[in-house]
Every structure is written in structure tokens, then in C-alpha cells.
Write an enzyme that holds these catalytic residues in place. Structure first.
Site, PDB file in Angstrom:
ATOM      1  N   GLN A   1       0.826  -1.202   0.000  1.00 27.94           N
ATOM      2  CA  GLN A   1       0.000   0.000   0.000  1.00 27.94           C
ATOM      3  C   GLN A   1       0.869   1.264   0.000  1.00 27.94           C
ATOM      4  O   GLN A   1       0.344   2.360  -0.058  1.00 27.94           O
ATOM      5  CB  GLN A   1      -0.911   0.007   1.242  1.00 27.94           C
ATOM      6  CG  GLN A   1      -1.884  -1.153   1.280  1.00 27.94           C
ATOM      7  CD  GLN A   1      -2.746  -1.191   2.526  1.00 27.94           C
ATOM      8  OE1 GLN A   1      -2.925  -2.241   3.120  1.00 27.94           O
ATOM      9  NE2 GLN A   1      -3.310  -0.060   2.937  1.00 27.94           N
TER      10      GLN A   1
ATOM     11  N   ARG B   1      -8.706  -1.135   8.066  1.00 30.80           N
ATOM     12  CA  ARG B   1      -9.670  -0.184   7.547  1.00 30.80           C
ATOM     13  C   ARG B   1     -10.030   0.877   8.585  1.00 30.80           C
ATOM     14  O   ARG B   1     -11.204   1.118   8.876  1.00 30.80           O
ATOM     15  CB  ARG B   1     -10.929  -0.902   7.070  1.00 30.80           C
ATOM     16  CG  ARG B   1     -11.686  -0.078   6.049  1.00 30.80           C
ATOM     17  CD  ARG B   1     -12.764  -0.887   5.381  1.00 30.80           C
ATOM     18  NE  ARG B   1     -13.388  -0.077   4.348  1.00 30.80           N
ATOM     19  CZ  ARG B   1     -13.877  -0.581   3.221  1.00 30.80           C
ATOM     20  NH1 ARG B   1     -13.813  -1.856   2.970  1.00 30.80           N
ATOM     21  NH2 ARG B   1     -14.449   0.205   2.345  1.00 30.80           N
ATOM     22  N   CYS B   2      -9.000   1.462   9.167  1.00 26.90           N
ATOM     23  CA  CYS B   2      -9.249   2.588  10.057  1.00 26.90           C
ATOM     24  C   CYS B   2      -7.990   3.399  10.158  1.00 26.90           C
ATOM     25  O   CYS B   2      -6.928   2.963   9.765  1.00 26.90           O
ATOM     26  CB  CYS B   2      -9.717   2.138  11.439  1.00 26.90           C
ATOM     27  SG  CYS B   2      -8.424   1.944  12.660  1.00 26.90           S
TER      28      CYS B   2
ATOM     29  N   GLU C   1     -12.860   4.484   5.578  1.00 26.45           N
ATOM     30  CA  GLU C   1     -12.804   3.782   6.862  1.00 26.45           C
ATOM     31  C   GLU C   1     -13.935   4.149   7.802  1.00 26.45           C
ATOM     32  O   GLU C   1     -14.163   3.455   8.793  1.00 26.45           O
ATOM     33  CB  GLU C   1     -11.441   4.053   7.490  1.00 26.45           C
ATOM     34  CG  GLU C   1     -10.335   3.467   6.607  1.00 26.45           C
ATOM     35  CD  GLU C   1      -8.969   4.043   6.857  1.00 26.45           C
ATOM     36  OE1 GLU C   1      -8.887   5.143   7.425  1.00 26.45           O
ATOM     37  OE2 GLU C   1      -7.981   3.408   6.483  1.00 26.45           O
TER      38      GLU C   1
END
Lengths: 163, 786
Positions: free
Chosen positions: B220, B367-368, B739
Site C-alpha cells: 500500500q 480499515r481505520c 474507513e
């Protein structure tokens, strides 16, 4: 050992290890990398292809077991440059994000529509329940399959009716 | 695509540019990369959570006819590569030397002609272990008699990593002492895993003649990885090219550098051939970065009439065997500060203690944004516990305490400045969409029939888009992002960005940002990303940073191009730049709109023979590095309706209403898709997902047979609403959204289940709310079943 099967309409014969999985045969031996591998345990469905029209998880099918059968992968869906309505539906309804589960989802949806051209939302959810998508929350995948059911002639018909 | 749609000149619903290749199976993921002469790697992993390595015998594996190399920690030690820095100022063994510290830890790496043979050879490696007692429960990690896990750290005599606090302890204690009502709740945000559909892997190709490494990698953050390889391996940075091609989901799992990548690079150098390594699902779940694992005690102080005054949280953070959390280096507990939530408080304080355990390293934000999820869960559970204590409706209690619009920018009691917000309309919208009052009536009717229906509410504020570079860095790299934009002579543009898409649709959204600024069709903008040789430097895609940071860079660079176009247009029109006005896609002479030049005409002029003014170079391009002045603060109001089976404890999410405010929406279709996905992950986190261990440190959820992820049968048709409160400091007012749903949905779902269990007097159950846990709670058990 030697195996002969039909893949996307073409007969192929290859020398393989008996233990070779169908997913690796497709991806590595035939370079059909549209079929993905995701879990090893038949849970995620990223590797789903059609064998004699039925969805199978190619990570738990030996290539040898596919001998004499007809296998259809995502690469075999498009006809004469025209997307299958399911493929078009995924674009129209934003049924994909990272795209990794998409080929398996599309193949399963194709098989569903072949036996049930007008499935309900519940039937679609049931049909794809052997597959995991981590991105979309499934809402738009369901819509994509419905789009395909409502546009059996695909984008061509849509464009024609719009013009 | 053959549709009669108008070209998209900016924001709005636009079908994705990525989709045509994906629906044809023509995406190119790392595992699709195949190079001539490529070898395949496999990792030998520890079967034990804590053990000394007495010996490793690789001779039989080396005898395997298809094996080309076997490396161990000792081989790497000779090259000073046995240890690699983590993203949190710790080190991690690339291949274990003297002992293993978690089950699944990397011990040896085999390279063979094909991956079946590589796996066969793993069986031929003989490792002799001496088992050691394992530290599994973080609550026991600091016991005086706990085994010391990190003997490699000189002088280390315990398993303590850090203590960190935020807020004003004394002021908070003072409020608690005089408070009319105080409630406390212990809660665990369990260890879970991002589990993207594509596992982690790479193809390393070292060209000995050029001295150049090309690494296709599921990362990523390709640029940050390149710099780290240069710093760690000593390869010159201009001779490293990291390519992050199509990525099958990341969710934080693909931020770090894993031992398999390093081993692939080393063996490519050793063998002179490309080496591919793709982990299997078990390796993904048991060795790569997990998320959460926070043991929390929250307390809330309030007046009897429901004014929340102060919040206090104490956290024990399980970081596993190596501190490999991915977060800005000055923030060991990430942005946990946001535990103050969306409420106007008098005081707040938290203290987080990080410990080592014999479990896989990680602690990424699944996802945060850096621990925001844990913080939002803590406050939103506590508010419900308070509502229960006070006998007040939880929605009403939130409404009474929300920060008011005139208080923005709002400085929280932990020091963050919330950029913008208008909270009450979002909560009202969610309640109206849900038909909240009617739902409460229905709940009453059902309860009379013995049915267990629950309604849960959450209101969350996130802090995303790290970050101002003066405060935020990862291993010394400031969290800014570059963009460069070149407009070709015919007016078609190429935008290079530093962030990388793993499904977020950057190729579409970023083209739309440029289209909006330049007034050219988004179809005419090609977005290049995920290749460090082709794109400007930046920190990558995680923590909802793409739109807040890189999206801002795209807008800024497009505005630079627009300003340059103004100078060139002025020369073409023989007018003063000050006399030109902009309308979308065109500069024209003020008062004489007929006299103008489109971007396309200007682009040709810029590359043509037009005489340019002094100081204006030819061409139409610009570059920028965007350093955000503040984080952005998206927020949302969620309402969840569940039905609990009284006989089995099975939870069914019947409805889920999500009102999100992420500021400006560039492509609402993509925004809504992101919200759908995050909500589904929230359902998984709240009800199904768990990485658990037995007392010896054996992982119990090492496959998708045991690590349960929602299918289409477990998630409802989400009902979405939106309010739009732009960020005042962001060039286009966008705040990021990927998110929010994962942050906001778990507390809404848990609150709904607890609400359903009210007849049983249940005040809290720890996630995941499996049938067994819910049923046990209904029987009055406070501890979950083993």
C-alpha cells in the site's frame, strides 16, 4: 500424467503432475490468470470456474479430475468483443472494487442466470454465498446480477434502446 | 464503453475506468507476474509460539533436485539482514536466529523451480526446538514472573513496550470526583485480521548487470518501501523500483514490509533469477499484520440529567512479539485521542500501555485510521452504558451532548482541532431514515411476544488524512504526498500520484479531480500510480489518506497547471493575464467572452510556436507536494436493527442505516461503494471475526474455515444517507470516507445486540457477538465461553 480437457471451447492436452490443482493448471500452465486463488479451503470462491456449466472451486479440483470436461473461465465469457451481461452489470452497478473476487462472482452469477434467468435478491444472495467479497458489501453485486437478468442481451441492447 | 453518456468534466457519478480490465479477468495482480527463469519461494514457519532454536539442518532440502537455495537467519546475519526495522522503531527477525517468538514466525526460506517443490522442500528442513512458556494474555504480560519475550533487546527484563497518555489527568480526575453519575465498562476490542482477498506476496527481480532491483509487491506504500529497502539493504535508492500493480484489497494488511519480501530480494540476488513468493491464507492470517487487540476500561462522568462531563480510558495494547504497528512515529497508540468522540466534554484522559506477547506482530489499522476504531468503539459503548444507567434513550443522550456547529473548529480535550462538523442534522437524518420512534414501538410489541429485537445507535468522528509532516512521519518520512501533472499537446493529461489503489478507484476519482479543476473530460486524464519509477514520492494509501492528502495534491497541481495555462493563454490572446477570467475548461478575456482559449488550445500553444512571456517555459505541466495543515474529521450517524434468536443467540442484522459526512463527494457512486464495504466489514468485526489463541499460543483461526468473514447472507441491504460539511482547510473540501463505516458500525451493531438483550439485564458482551457468546450472556455468564 497427461490430461485433456476443453477450456473456453478449445481442447487442450498437457503433461502435468497428478497432484496439480485446476487453479494452478489454469493460471500457470495455460496462463489464464483471470481465475484467482484466495484461500485453499473452498471458502472464498475467488477461484470459481464453470465445469460443464456448474460452478466449482478450482482450488479443490485436481486438474486431472477436469480431464474430459468442459471448463469455462472469465476469459471465455466475452463473445466477439461483447461483454457478457453479467460483466456489463458489474460495471453498470459498481459491483466491484479491487476486482479480485470479481471473476469468481461473475462465473457464479453466469451459472445462476443460466438455470434461473430471473432470480430474486434472495436467490442471488444464496447463489453467491459461497464466495467472499471484502470490498463491496455485496449490495452492488446483487444489483449487478439483477442488471444482467434485466438485460439478457447486455450492453448492445442497452445502447440500441438508448439511441 | 458504448454508451451515450456525456463526458464527465468533474465530480459526479462516473463508471470506473478500472472496471473493463477487471470484469474481463485482465487485472494484473502480483501473482499474475511471471518472468522468464522465475523461481518460487516458500517460508518455513515455527509451529511453536515461544521456543529456543537448538539447530536447523537444511542439508536434505538442499539435496532436493528442484531446490536452488535455502537460507536461514544465520545466512542473513552474515549480510547484516537478520533483523529489519519495523514501522515503530523496533526490529523484527527476518528469519529467526536463536528463538521463535510467535507461531508462524519465519525460520527458513526455500527457493525452487516451482512452488509445489518449494513446499516439498520445507518438509525436509529439520529444526530442533526447546519449547518455552508462552505469554498469550496481555493482562499477564507484565506479571513479574512472565517469561521475557524479547531477549534480543539488550537489558530487556520485561514485556513492556511503552506508556503513552493524552489529555489532562488531574482535571479529569477532578471532574470524576464531583460527578453525579459515573459508569465504567471493561471491554475488549479483540484481535482481528484485515484478510484481504489477495494475500501478501512479491516478485523480486535483481538485475546484476544494471545493479537494479525491481520488486512487484502487494504494498500500500510503494515509495516508503523503496526508501526502507535502500536504508536497510544498502541498495542505492535509484536502483530500486517498487511496482505495486493491481492489489486485491489491502485494508492495512499491506502497509508493512514482511520477511518474505526481504527473503525474496536476497534469494534473487543470490540465485541471479527472479523469485516469486506468495503467502497462503494460513500464512496471511497467522503471520502478517493483525489489527486491534486492545483491552480497555472506559469510564464516563455525567450529570444526573445526562450531560456528559468527562471520559477516562485505560488501555492495554497487545502488540505481539515485535512492535510492528504502522502509525506515525510520535503516536504509539495512533490517534486514540479521538476517544473523546463527538461530544463537548470538560475533561478527558487516557493512558495506553503497550506490551509484547507471543503472538504475531502487527497492530495495523484494519480499515481505520490508526486506532480510531478502538477509540470510537470505546466512547460509543460507554455512552450506551451511561444511557442505560440514566434510563435515557441512547439517541437522545447523544443528541444532548453533541458538539454544536458554532463550536467548530473545535479543540478537543486531547488537543485535536476538529476541522468542521454539523452533527445534529446527521443524527436526525439517520433517526428519521430508520423510523426510530416507530422502531421503538415495534420493539415494545415484539418484547411482549418474547422476541428479541434491538436498536443500536452510534455517532462517530474520525481523524484521518495524516498528516501535517511536522508532527507525523513514518520511520522519519514525513506524511506528505506528491503529484505531477503533464498535459500533452492535444490536451490529454497524465497525472502521477504517490498513493496506490487497492480497490478505491483512484484511476477514476483522481481523474475527476483533475477534470474538475481543468474542465477537461475525466476520460482524458490517465492516472499513473503504484510504480516508484513513474510517480512522485509520497507515503501511500492507508488511514483514509488518499483523498485528504493525495487528492489535495491532485487538485493543487491541477490549479498550478491552470495558472500556467493562464499565462500562456494571455500570450496567445495578446492580453494581460490579469485580464483573463476562468470558466470551466477555458480562459477568456474579461468582458469579451468570445476571446478565449480552451485548455486543449492552450496545451497545443504551450508546446507549439507561440511566443511565451519572459520566465514562462514551454509545456503545460506542474508538480507539487501537498503537506496537509491539519487532519480531516469525517463523521457519521448510524442506526442498526437486529433480531436475536432467543433459542440460539444468533444475531441477524435486519437493517442498517448509515448517514456519512465525508465533506465533498467526488464520485458519489464510489463513496457509497466504500461505505457498503466498510459496513460489511463492520458486521464481520462485530459478529464473526476473531483471531484467538490457546494457552500455548497456538492460533485457532488460521484459515477461512475458522476466521469467519460475512457473505452475502450475513449483510443486509444498507440504507445510506449523506450530509456534506466540507473541510475548510482541504483544497476541495474532501475528508476521506473509506474507513468511516468500519469505525462507526461495530458500536452500532453491538449497541443493538445489547439493547435486544435488555430483558436479560445484559450491559455488555465482548465482540465478536457469536451465537455462543450471546447465548452465554443470556444465561448470565459474563465471561465468553472458551
Amino acid at each position: 500424467m497427461q490430461v485433456t480437457l476443453t477450456v473456453n471451447g478449445d481442447e487442450v492436452t498437457r503433461e502435468i503432475e497428478p497432484r496439480m490443482l485446476l487453479v494452478h493448471f489454469l493460471r500457470e500452465t495455460l496462463s489464464l490468470t483471470g481465475t484467482h486463488w484466495g484461500c485453499d479451503t473452498s471458502n472464498c470462491g475467488a477461484c470459481t470456474v464453470l465445469m460443464d456449466g456448474e460452478p466449482v472451486k478450482s482450488c479443490t479440483v485436481l486438474a486431472a479430475m477436469a480431464g474430459g470436461h468442459e471448463v469455462r473461465t472469465i476469459e471465455g465469457l466475452e463473445r466477439a468483443g461483447e461483454l457478457d451481461p453479467v460483466q456489463q452489470g458489474f460495471i453498470e452497478e459498481h459491483g466491484l472494487q479491487c476486482g479480485f473476487c470479481t471473476p469468481g462472482m461473475v462465473m457464479t452469477a453466469r451459472a445462476l442466470l443460466d438455470r434461473n434467468p430471473d432470480p430474486t435478491e434472495e436467490e442471488i444472495r444464496e447463489a453467491i454465498s459461497g464466495q467472499i467479497c471484502r470490498c463491496t458489501g455485496y449490495v452492488n453485486i446483487v444489483k449487478a446480477v439483477r442488471w444482467a437478468a434485466e438485460h439478457p442481451a447486455g450492453a448492445a441492447a442497452t445502447a440500441a434502446s438508448a439511441s | 464503453m458504448a454508451t451515450a453518456e456525456q463526458p464527465v468534466l468533474g465530480y459526479g457519478r462516473m463508471k470506473r475506468k478500472e472496471d473493463p480490465r477487471f470484469v474481463r479477468g485482465k487485472g494484473r495482480y502480483v501473482d499474475d507476474v511471471s518472468l522468464p527463469g522465475m523461481l518460487h519461494g516458500a517460508v518455513l514457519r515455527s509451529p511453536l509460539a515461544h521456543a529456543r532454536i537448538l539447530s536447523i539442518d537444511t542439508s536434505a532440502a538442499l539435496q532436493h533436485p528442484k531446490v536452488h537455495a535455502v537460507i536461514t537467519g544465520r545466512d542473513l546475519e552474515a549480510q547484516k539482514l537478520a533483523w529489519a526495522p519495523t514501522l515503530s522503531a523496533d526490529v523484527q527477525a527476518v528469519l529467526a536466529l536463536d528463538k521463535v517468538c510467535f507461531q508462524g514466525q519465519e525460520v527458513a526460506f526455500v527457493v525452487a523451480d516451482d512452488h509445489y517443490s518449494a513446499r516439498d522442500a520445507l518438509e525436509l528442513i529439520d529444526v530442533e526446538y526447546e519449547p518455552l512458556p508462552a505469554v498469550v494474555d496481555p493482562r499477564k504480560a507484565l506479571d513479574p514472573d512472565a517469561p521475557v519475550i524479547r531477549e534480543d533487546i539488550e537489558g530487556k527484563s520485561d514485556n513492556h513496550i511503552f506508556d503513552w497518555e493524552a489529555g489532562d489527568r488531574d482535571a479529569t480526575d477532578a471532574v470524576f470526583e464531583r460527578a453525579e453519575v459515573v459508569v465504567a465498562q471493561d471491554m475488549i476490542y479483540p484481535r482481528i485480521h484485515p484478510a484481504p482477498m489477495e494475500t501478501c506476496g512479491c516478485v523480486a527481480d535483481f538485475d546484476a548487470v544494471e545493479g537494479k532491483l525491481t520488486l512487484w509487491c502487494t504494498t500500500q506504500a510503494p515509495h516508503a518501501h523503496r526508501t526502507l529497502y535502500a536504508l536497510v539493504a544498502g541498495l542505492p535508492e535509484h536502483k530500486i523500483r517498487v511496482i505495486s500493480p493491481d492489489i486485491g484489497g489491502g485494508f492495512g494488511n499491506k502497509v508493512g514490509i514482511y520477511p518474505g519480501y526481504v527473503c525474496s530480494v536476497v534469494t534473487s540476488i543470490v540465485t541471479g533469477r527472479p523469485v516469486k513468493w506468495m503467502e497462503d491464507r494460513t500464512e496471511n492470517l497467522t503471520s502478517t499484520a493483525f489489527a486491534r487487540d486492545y483491552v480497555m476500561r472506559g469510564e464516563i462522568a455525567a450529570t444526573r440529567d445526562g450531560k456528559i462531563q468527562a471520559v477516562r480510558v485505560r488501555v492495554l495494547a497487545d502488540h505481539g512479539a515485535f512492535n510492528a504497528t504502522a502509525q506515525p512515529s510520535k503516536y504509539p497508540a495512533g490517534f486514540f485521542h479521538i476517544f473523546t468522540g463527538s461530544y463537548d466534554l470538560e475533561a478527558a484522559h487516557c493512558r495506553v500501555t503497550g506490551v509484547y506477547t507471543n503472538k504475531a506482530p502487527g497492530g495495523v489499522a484494519y480499515r481505520c485510521s490508526f486506532r480510531v476504531t478502538e477509540a470510537a468503539y470505546a466512547i460509543e459503548r460507554m455512552v450506551d452504558v451511561l444511557a442505560d444507567e440514566l434510563g435515557v434513550d441512547p439517541a437522545e443522550l447523544r443528541m444532548r451532548n453533541l458538539i454544536r456547529p458554532e463550536q467548530f473548529p473545535y479543540r478537543s480535550k486531547t488537543g485535536w482541532v476538529y476541522d468542521s462538523g454539523d452533527y445534529e442534522p446527521a443524527l436526525r437524518m439517520a433517526l428519521e431514515m430508520a423510523g426510530y420512534d416507530r422502531l421503538r414501538e415495534e420493539q415494545g410489541e415484539r418484547r411482549e411476544r418474547g422476541e428479541l429485537m434491538g436498536i443500536g445507535v452510534s455517532f462517530f468522528t474520525e481523524t484521518v488524512g495524516a498528516g501535517p509532516r511536522r508532527d507525523m512521519d513514518i520511520v522519519g518520512l514525513g506524511m506528505a504526498d506528491g503529484a505531477d501533472l503533464r498535459v500533452h499537446p492535444t490536451g490529454k493529461a497524465v497525472l502521477g500520484i504517490s498513493v496506490q489503489t487497492q480497490g478505491q478507484g483512484h484511476e477514476t476519482t483522481f481523474a475527476q479531480i483533475v477534470a474538475e479543476e481543468l474542465g477537461i473530460p475525466a476520460e482524458d486524464v490517465q492516472v499513473v500510480h503504484g510504480d516508484t519509477d513513474e510517480t512522485p514520492f509520497g507515503l501511500g494509501t492507508y488511514g483514509s489518506r488518499s483523498t485528504p492528502v493525495s487528492g489535495a495534491a491532485a487538485a493543487v497541481v491541477a490549479r498550478k497547471v491552470r495558472e500556467k495555462a493562464r499565462l500562456i493563454a494571455a500570450a496567445m490572446l495578446e492580453a494581460s493575464p490579469a485580464d483573463l477570467e476562468w470558466e470551466k475548461g477555458r480562459w477568456y478575456v474579461k468582458g469579451d467572452p468570445e476571446q478565449g482559449k480552451t485548455i486543449q488550445e492552450i496545451a497545443m500553444g504551450a508546446h507549439g510556436t507561440v511566443e511565451l512571456p519572459e520566465g514562462v517555459e514551454g509545456g503545460l505541466e506542474a508538480q507539487t507536494v501537498y503537506n496537509p495543515s491539519n487532519l480531516t474529521f469525517p463523521f457519521g450517524a448510524y442506526v442498526c436493527v437486529v433480531d436475536v434468536d432467543p433459542g440460539t443467540g444468533q444475531v441477524k442484522v435486519r437493517r442498517f442505516v448509515a448517514v456519512d459526512d465525508c465533506g465533498t463527494r467526488i464520485n458519489p457512486m464510489i463513496v457509497e461503494g466504500q461505505i457498503h464495504g466498510g459496513l460489511a466489514e463492520g458486521v464481520g468485526i462485530a459478529l464473526m471475526e476473531l483471531i484467538a489463541f490457546d494457552e500455548d499460543g497456538n492460533c485457532l483461526n488460521g484459515s477461512f474455515m475458522d476466521y469467519l468473514i460475512p457473505t452475502a447472507k450475513e449483510v443486509p441491504n444498507f440504507e445510506l444517507g449523506a450530509t456534506v460539511t466540507p473541510s475548510p482547510h482541504h483544497p476541495i473540501g474532501a475528508k476521506g470516507v473509506g474507513e468511516s463505516p468500519t469505525v462507526g458500525s461495530p458500536p452500532a451493531i453491538v449497541n443493538a445486540v445489547i439493547d435486544a438483550l435488555e430483558p436479560f439485564g445484559v450491559r455488555h458482551v465482548d465482540m465478536p457477538l457469536t451465537p455462543a457468546r450471546v447465548w452465554a450472556a443470556m444465561q448470565g455468564h459474563t465471561e465468553p465461553p472458551a
